[in-house]
Design an enzyme around this catalytic site. Sequence first.
Site, PDB file in Angstrom:
ATOM      1  N   LYS A 156       0.822  -1.210   0.000  1.00  0.00           N
ATOM      2  CA  LYS A 156       0.000   0.000   0.000  1.00  0.00           C
ATOM      3  C   LYS A 156       0.865   1.273   0.000  1.00  0.00           C
ATOM      4  O   LYS A 156       2.056   1.224   0.325  1.00  0.00           O
ATOM      5  CB  LYS A 156      -0.941  -0.040   1.210  1.00  0.00           C
ATOM      6  CG  LYS A 156      -1.980  -1.173   1.121  1.00  0.00           C
ATOM      7  CD  LYS A 156      -2.999  -1.068   2.259  1.00  0.00           C
ATOM      8  CE  LYS A 156      -4.041  -2.163   2.175  1.00  0.00           C
ATOM      9  NZ  LYS A 156      -5.072  -2.028   3.256  1.00  0.00           N
TER      10      LYS A 156
ATOM     11  N   TYR B  90     -12.484  -1.688  -4.141  1.00  0.00           N
ATOM     12  CA  TYR B  90     -13.014  -1.881  -2.786  1.00  0.00           C
ATOM     13  C   TYR B  90     -14.543  -1.786  -2.742  1.00  0.00           C
ATOM     14  O   TYR B  90     -15.095  -1.483  -1.691  1.00  0.00           O
ATOM     15  CB  TYR B  90     -12.412  -0.847  -1.837  1.00  0.00           C
ATOM     16  CG  TYR B  90     -11.047  -1.203  -1.281  1.00  0.00           C
ATOM     17  CD1 TYR B  90     -10.842  -2.378  -0.540  1.00  0.00           C
ATOM     18  CD2 TYR B  90      -9.955  -0.359  -1.445  1.00  0.00           C
ATOM     19  CE1 TYR B  90      -9.602  -2.692  -0.001  1.00  0.00           C
ATOM     20  CE2 TYR B  90      -8.707  -0.670  -0.905  1.00  0.00           C
ATOM     21  CZ  TYR B  90      -8.543  -1.841  -0.183  1.00  0.00           C
ATOM     22  OH  TYR B  90      -7.314  -2.148   0.366  1.00  0.00           O
TER      23      TYR B  90
ATOM     24  N   PHE C 107     -15.569   4.026   6.493  1.00  0.00           N
ATOM     25  CA  PHE C 107     -14.211   4.422   6.114  1.00  0.00           C
ATOM     26  C   PHE C 107     -13.970   4.350   4.606  1.00  0.00           C
ATOM     27  O   PHE C 107     -12.824   4.535   4.160  1.00  0.00           O
ATOM     28  CB  PHE C 107     -13.173   3.574   6.865  1.00  0.00           C
ATOM     29  CG  PHE C 107     -13.330   2.082   6.696  1.00  0.00           C
ATOM     30  CD1 PHE C 107     -12.834   1.426   5.580  1.00  0.00           C
ATOM     31  CD2 PHE C 107     -13.976   1.328   7.673  1.00  0.00           C
ATOM     32  CE1 PHE C 107     -12.974   0.054   5.425  1.00  0.00           C
ATOM     33  CE2 PHE C 107     -14.121  -0.051   7.526  1.00  0.00           C
ATOM     34  CZ  PHE C 107     -13.617  -0.685   6.390  1.00  0.00           C
TER      35      PHE C 107
ATOM     36  N   ARG D  24      -2.461 -14.215   4.219  1.00  0.00           N
ATOM     37  CA  ARG D  24      -3.215 -13.563   5.299  1.00  0.00           C
ATOM     38  C   ARG D  24      -2.474 -13.723   6.634  1.00  0.00           C
ATOM     39  O   ARG D  24      -2.410 -12.794   7.436  1.00  0.00           O
ATOM     40  CB  ARG D  24      -4.636 -14.151   5.404  1.00  0.00           C
ATOM     41  CG  ARG D  24      -5.482 -13.977   4.154  1.00  0.00           C
ATOM     42  CD  ARG D  24      -6.026 -12.604   3.950  1.00  0.00           C
ATOM     43  NE  ARG D  24      -6.832 -12.134   5.062  1.00  0.00           N
ATOM     44  CZ  ARG D  24      -7.438 -10.944   5.075  1.00  0.00           C
ATOM     45  NH1 ARG D  24      -7.302 -10.113   4.036  1.00  0.00           N
ATOM     46  NH2 ARG D  24      -8.154 -10.565   6.101  1.00  0.00           N
TER      47      ARG D  24
ATOM     48  N   THR E 196      -5.712  -6.871  10.658  1.00  0.00           N
ATOM     49  CA  THR E 196      -5.982  -5.605   9.958  1.00  0.00           C
ATOM     50  C   THR E 196      -5.436  -4.418  10.739  1.00  0.00           C
ATOM     51  O   THR E 196      -4.797  -3.524  10.174  1.00  0.00           O
ATOM     52  CB  THR E 196      -7.502  -5.433   9.751  1.00  0.00           C
ATOM     53  OG1 THR E 196      -8.010  -6.597   9.099  1.00  0.00           O
ATOM     54  CG2 THR E 196      -7.814  -4.198   8.935  1.00  0.00           C
TER      55      THR E 196
ATOM     56  N   ARG F 103       2.383  -6.594   8.981  1.00  0.00           N
ATOM     57  CA  ARG F 103       1.715  -5.416   9.559  1.00  0.00           C
ATOM     58  C   ARG F 103       2.331  -5.030  10.904  1.00  0.00           C
ATOM     59  O   ARG F 103       2.432  -3.833  11.225  1.00  0.00           O
ATOM     60  CB  ARG F 103       0.212  -5.661   9.646  1.00  0.00           C
ATOM     61  CG  ARG F 103      -0.452  -5.500   8.266  1.00  0.00           C
ATOM     62  CD  ARG F 103      -1.877  -5.941   8.261  1.00  0.00           C
ATOM     63  NE  ARG F 103      -2.575  -5.533   7.039  1.00  0.00           N
ATOM     64  CZ  ARG F 103      -3.745  -6.029   6.659  1.00  0.00           C
ATOM     65  NH1 ARG F 103      -4.347  -6.947   7.391  1.00  0.00           N
ATOM     66  NH2 ARG F 103      -4.321  -5.595   5.549  1.00  0.00           N
TER      67      ARG F 103
ATOM     68  N   ASN G 264      -2.116   0.270   6.584  1.00  0.00           N
ATOM     69  CA  ASN G 264      -1.602  -0.977   7.171  1.00  0.00           C
ATOM     70  C   ASN G 264      -0.734  -1.789   6.209  1.00  0.00           C
ATOM     71  O   ASN G 264      -0.689  -3.016   6.289  1.00  0.00           O
ATOM     72  CB  ASN G 264      -2.748  -1.795   7.758  1.00  0.00           C
ATOM     73  CG  ASN G 264      -3.801  -2.155   6.720  1.00  0.00           C
ATOM     74  OD1 ASN G 264      -3.662  -1.815   5.553  1.00  0.00           O
ATOM     75  ND2 ASN G 264      -4.829  -2.849   7.143  1.00  0.00           N
TER      76      ASN G 264
ATOM     77  N   HIS H 273      -2.158  -5.411   1.405  1.00  0.00           N
ATOM     78  CA  HIS H 273      -3.455  -6.041   1.139  1.00  0.00           C
ATOM     79  C   HIS H 273      -3.213  -7.471   0.688  1.00  0.00           C
ATOM     80  O   HIS H 273      -2.247  -7.749  -0.012  1.00  0.00           O
ATOM     81  CB  HIS H 273      -4.188  -5.288   0.013  1.00  0.00           C
ATOM     82  CG  HIS H 273      -5.366  -6.038  -0.525  1.00  0.00           C
ATOM     83  ND1 HIS H 273      -6.612  -5.950   0.044  1.00  0.00           N
ATOM     84  CD2 HIS H 273      -5.475  -6.935  -1.546  1.00  0.00           C
ATOM     85  CE1 HIS H 273      -7.451  -6.754  -0.619  1.00  0.00           C
ATOM     86  NE2 HIS H 273      -6.777  -7.359  -1.594  1.00  0.00           N
TER      87      HIS H 273
ATOM     88  N   GLU I  52      -9.909  -9.883  -7.925  1.00  0.00           N
ATOM     89  CA  GLU I  52      -8.849  -8.883  -7.740  1.00  0.00           C
ATOM     90  C   GLU I  52      -7.721  -9.043  -8.765  1.00  0.00           C
ATOM     91  O   GLU I  52      -7.197  -8.046  -9.274  1.00  0.00           O
ATOM     92  CB  GLU I  52      -8.320  -8.960  -6.307  1.00  0.00           C
ATOM     93  CG  GLU I  52      -9.385  -8.521  -5.295  1.00  0.00           C
ATOM     94  CD  GLU I  52      -8.948  -8.576  -3.851  1.00  0.00           C
ATOM     95  OE1 GLU I  52      -9.660  -8.030  -2.997  1.00  0.00           O
ATOM     96  OE2 GLU I  52      -7.890  -9.174  -3.549  1.00  0.00           O
TER      97      GLU I  52
HETATM   98  P1  GDP Z   1      -8.101  -6.655   5.518  1.00  0.00           P
HETATM   99  O1  GDP Z   1      -8.737  -7.800   4.760  1.00  0.00           O
HETATM  100  O2  GDP Z   1      -7.307  -7.099   6.710  1.00  0.00           O
HETATM  101  O3  GDP Z   1      -7.282  -5.743   4.627  1.00  0.00           O
HETATM  102  O4  GDP Z   1      -9.287  -5.757   6.129  1.00  0.00           O
HETATM  103  P2  GDP Z   1     -10.757  -5.384   5.590  1.00  0.00           P
HETATM  104  O5  GDP Z   1     -11.114  -6.153   4.354  1.00  0.00           O
HETATM  105  O6  GDP Z   1     -11.683  -5.469   6.765  1.00  0.00           O
HETATM  106  O7  GDP Z   1     -10.617  -3.838   5.234  1.00  0.00           O
HETATM  107  C1  GDP Z   1      -9.996  -3.414   4.050  1.00  0.00           C
HETATM  108  C2  GDP Z   1      -9.064  -2.266   4.370  1.00  0.00           C
HETATM  109  O8  GDP Z   1      -9.847  -1.166   4.844  1.00  0.00           O
HETATM  110  C3  GDP Z   1      -8.063  -2.527   5.503  1.00  0.00           C
HETATM  111  O9  GDP Z   1      -6.908  -3.222   5.102  1.00  0.00           O
HETATM  112  C4  GDP Z   1      -7.750  -1.114   5.949  1.00  0.00           C
HETATM  113  O10 GDP Z   1      -6.832  -0.461   5.056  1.00  0.00           O
HETATM  114  C5  GDP Z   1      -9.108  -0.440   5.834  1.00  0.00           C
HETATM  115  N1  GDP Z   1      -9.871  -0.492   7.081  1.00  0.00           N
HETATM  116  C6  GDP Z   1     -10.406  -1.581   7.700  1.00  0.00           C
HETATM  117  N2  GDP Z   1     -11.047  -1.255   8.831  1.00  0.00           N
HETATM  118  C7  GDP Z   1     -10.925   0.101   8.938  1.00  0.00           C
HETATM  119  C8  GDP Z   1     -11.377   1.058   9.901  1.00  0.00           C
HETATM  120  O11 GDP Z   1     -12.038   0.732  10.889  1.00  0.00           O
HETATM  121  N3  GDP Z   1     -11.049   2.367   9.654  1.00  0.00           N
HETATM  122  C9  GDP Z   1     -10.328   2.759   8.560  1.00  0.00           C
HETATM  123  N4  GDP Z   1     -10.049   4.066   8.406  1.00  0.00           N
HETATM  124  N5  GDP Z   1      -9.895   1.884   7.641  1.00  0.00           N
HETATM  125  C10 GDP Z   1     -10.164   0.575   7.840  1.00  0.00           C
END
Ligand code: GDP
Length: 138
Positions: free
Chosen positions: A10, A50, A58, A86, A92, A103, A113, A116, A127
């Site tokens: 990222k 996304y 968010f 993962r 996350t 991370r 973070n 992805h 994707e």
């Molecule tokens: P991942 O699969 O671990 O990447 O997490 P998710 O699929 O739940 O979310 C996608 C991405 O959205 C995450 O990697 C973060 O960059 C962002 N994200 C997730 N949860 C939050 C949150 O609570 N706040 C904000 N600002 N970004 C978030």
Amino acid sequence: MPQRTFSIIKPDAVRNGYTGAILAEIEKAGFQIISIRKQSISKAQAEGFYYVHKERPFFDSLTTFMSSGPLVLMVLEKDNAIADLRALMGATNPANAEEGTIRKKFAGSIQENAIHGSDGAETAAFEIGYWFAGYELI
Ligand code: GDP
């Protein structure tokens, strides 16, 4: 059996100079890099990628962040690639990420973070196809 997954280094990690270190972690964990491309993406491209998160609070902030600077798009391959990536990424929220994960080492916040990784086989197929053409995946 070899499996493919999709990953992004990222914009926060690219900006912080962690591209090489993250690639080293990925290769050390046994992944083959099938295809890789550094580029910037538009806000609209980030929104399309996304779209499953479009109702989340968010969404705007996340897609602004993802289009804020260059990132690195990758297709990776190994046995059990989706679950293994993962695990290598960690939680996350880096505050909850396990020791030794990408991370934990390189991420600064729940949004910024570092990496992805696809969360399932269907997601990986979507994707990979979103960012790479078939001829780039030989
Ligand atoms: P991942 O699969 O671990 O990447 O997490 P998710 O699929 O739940 O979310 C996608 C991405 O959205 C995450 O990697 C973060 O960059 C962002 N994200 C997730 N949860 C939050 C949150 O609570 N706040 C904000 N600002 N970004 C978030």
